[in-house]
Enzyme design. Structure first.
Site, PDB file in Angstrom:
ATOM      1  N   ASN A 296       0.870  -1.182   0.000  1.00 22.89           N
ATOM      2  CA  ASN A 296       0.000   0.000   0.000  1.00 22.89           C
ATOM      3  C   ASN A 296       0.900   1.223   0.000  1.00 22.89           C
ATOM      4  O   ASN A 296       1.494   1.555   1.019  1.00 22.89           O
ATOM      5  CB  ASN A 296      -0.888  -0.038   1.257  1.00 22.89           C
ATOM      6  CG  ASN A 296      -1.717   1.229   1.415  1.00 22.89           C
ATOM      7  OD1 ASN A 296      -1.764   2.071   0.508  1.00 22.89           O
ATOM      8  ND2 ASN A 296      -2.370   1.364   2.561  1.00 22.89           N
TER       9      ASN A 296
ATOM     10  N   LYS B 162       0.082   4.253  -0.225  1.00 26.19           N
ATOM     11  CA  LYS B 162      -0.557   5.436   0.377  1.00 26.19           C
ATOM     12  C   LYS B 162      -0.343   6.645  -0.542  1.00 26.19           C
ATOM     13  O   LYS B 162      -0.342   6.477  -1.764  1.00 26.19           O
ATOM     14  CB  LYS B 162      -0.031   5.641   1.792  1.00 26.19           C
ATOM     15  CG  LYS B 162      -0.146   4.345   2.629  1.00 26.19           C
ATOM     16  CD  LYS B 162       0.099   4.521   4.088  1.00 26.19           C
ATOM     17  CE  LYS B 162      -0.038   3.180   4.802  1.00 26.19           C
ATOM     18  NZ  LYS B 162       0.103   3.283   6.243  1.00 26.19           N
TER      19      LYS B 162
ATOM     20  N   GLU C  52      -6.580   4.680   8.099  1.00 22.90           N
ATOM     21  CA  GLU C  52      -6.344   6.102   7.783  1.00 22.90           C
ATOM     22  C   GLU C  52      -7.580   6.723   7.142  1.00 22.90           C
ATOM     23  O   GLU C  52      -7.873   7.906   7.355  1.00 22.90           O
ATOM     24  CB  GLU C  52      -5.099   6.234   6.887  1.00 22.90           C
ATOM     25  CG  GLU C  52      -3.836   5.975   7.698  1.00 22.90           C
ATOM     26  CD  GLU C  52      -2.651   5.464   6.906  1.00 22.90           C
ATOM     27  OE1 GLU C  52      -2.678   5.483   5.661  1.00 22.90           O
ATOM     28  OE2 GLU C  52      -1.678   5.020   7.557  1.00 22.90           O
TER      29      GLU C  52
HETATM   30  P1  13P Z   1       3.412   0.494   7.511  1.00 23.59           P
HETATM   31  O1  13P Z   1       3.891  -0.809   6.902  1.00 23.59           O
HETATM   32  O2  13P Z   1       4.119   1.690   6.966  1.00 23.59           O
HETATM   33  O3  13P Z   1       3.380   0.424   9.006  1.00 23.59           O
HETATM   34  O4  13P Z   1       1.877   0.677   7.030  1.00 23.59           O
HETATM   35  C1  13P Z   1       1.004  -0.386   7.169  1.00 23.59           C
HETATM   36  C2  13P Z   1      -0.248  -0.053   6.454  1.00 23.59           C
HETATM   37  O5  13P Z   1      -1.001   0.815   6.868  1.00 23.59           O
HETATM   38  C3  13P Z   1      -0.535  -0.785   5.207  1.00 23.59           C
HETATM   39  O6  13P Z   1      -1.841  -0.576   4.783  1.00 23.59           O
END
Ligand code: 13P
Length: 250
Positions: free
Chosen positions: A12, A14, A100
């Site tokens: 992901n 983001k 989120e």
């Molecule tokens: P991290 O691996 O950066 O902790 O993020 C996890 C996440 O939210 C994947 O959707």
């Protein structure tokens, strides 16, 4: 990891990635084929990159997904993207209900359920995220919270082919903190029971991913936990070498 269930390592990205990120994705494509025998790889870039990534990924053993969708197929929803649009661009899976989005956009379980149905309507796999906050864990509410989110967020009609559940403790996301393997085992075992109670044999075959600070150094021990069928990786999925090293832990 269970032998019976094919594992999935999903990245992901983001709100990270520009056209220049194609070089990193190319490196993932170059190395991803090595895992094809037992592991599915999926990269969910920002929506702006889905079409370009999907074109590049054709026939290469790495799937491309999206991070969210609107629940409707089309209409007057400025700035939103429907599951149909994302599938049209090349997404074969769509994450819904990430913490989120639940936190930043006030997404409720009921909305997440509608979004999962929208993903299926468009013909893609829904990756539904759940997970407790630090305060909820400290209050001993982890299983209650996760159970409530599963009940509210998963639509009827889920199958092992159309649904993936991702357990992402909110306090473990982007913090470098992870639950103990015993804690992960307890939550994943609980999720499996909820899924089999409701979806019977299909629930026994659904993939349950762990997410939250997964990196090459801890991936193998997390992926070896019972009922952990893969990982949803944030920060470490941005670098091909880290993402592929995590996949090597399956
Ligand atoms: P991290 O691996 O950066 O902790 O993020 C996890 C996440 O939210 C994947 O959707």
């Amino acid at each position: 990891m269970s032998d019976a269930i094919r594992s999935l390592i999903a990245g992901n990205w983001k709100m990270n990635g520009l056209k220049a990120s194609m070089a990193e994705f190319d490196a993932m494509l170059a190395g991803g084929g090595a895992f094809a025998e037992k592991t599915d790889l999926l990269v969910c870039p920002p929506a702006t990159l889905i079409a370009a990534f999907a074109d590049k990924a054709k026939g290469k053993g790495v799937a491309v997904g999206a991070q969210d969708c609107h629940q409707n197929a089309s209409g007057a929803h400025t700035g939103d993207l429907s599951a149909e649009m994302l599938v049209d661009a090349g997404a074969s899976a769509i994450i819904v209900g990430h913490s989120e989005r639940r936190a930043d956009h006030g997404e409720s379980d009921a909305l997440v359920r509608q979004k999962a149905q929208a993903v299926w309507r468009a013909g893609a796999i829904a990756i539904v995220c759940i997970g407790e906050t630090r305060a909820q864990r400290d209050a001993g509410q982890t299983l209650d919270i996760c159970g409530g989110q599963l009940k509210g967020s998963l639509p009827d009609g889920a199958t092992a082919a159309n649904l993936v559940v991702a357990y992402e403790p909110v306090w473990a996301i982007g913090t470098g903190l992870t639950p103990t393997t015993a804690d992960v085992e307890a939550v994943h075992g609980f999720i499996r029971r909820v899924l089999t109670d409701r979806f019977k044999t299909e629930g026994g075959r659904m993939r349950i991913l762990y997410g939250g600070s997964v990196k090459p150094s801890n991936a193998k021990e997390l992926l070896d936990v019972a009922n952990v069928n893969g990982a949803l990786v944030g920060g470490a999925s941005l670098k091909a070498s880290d993402f592929l090293a995590i996949a090597a832990g399956c």
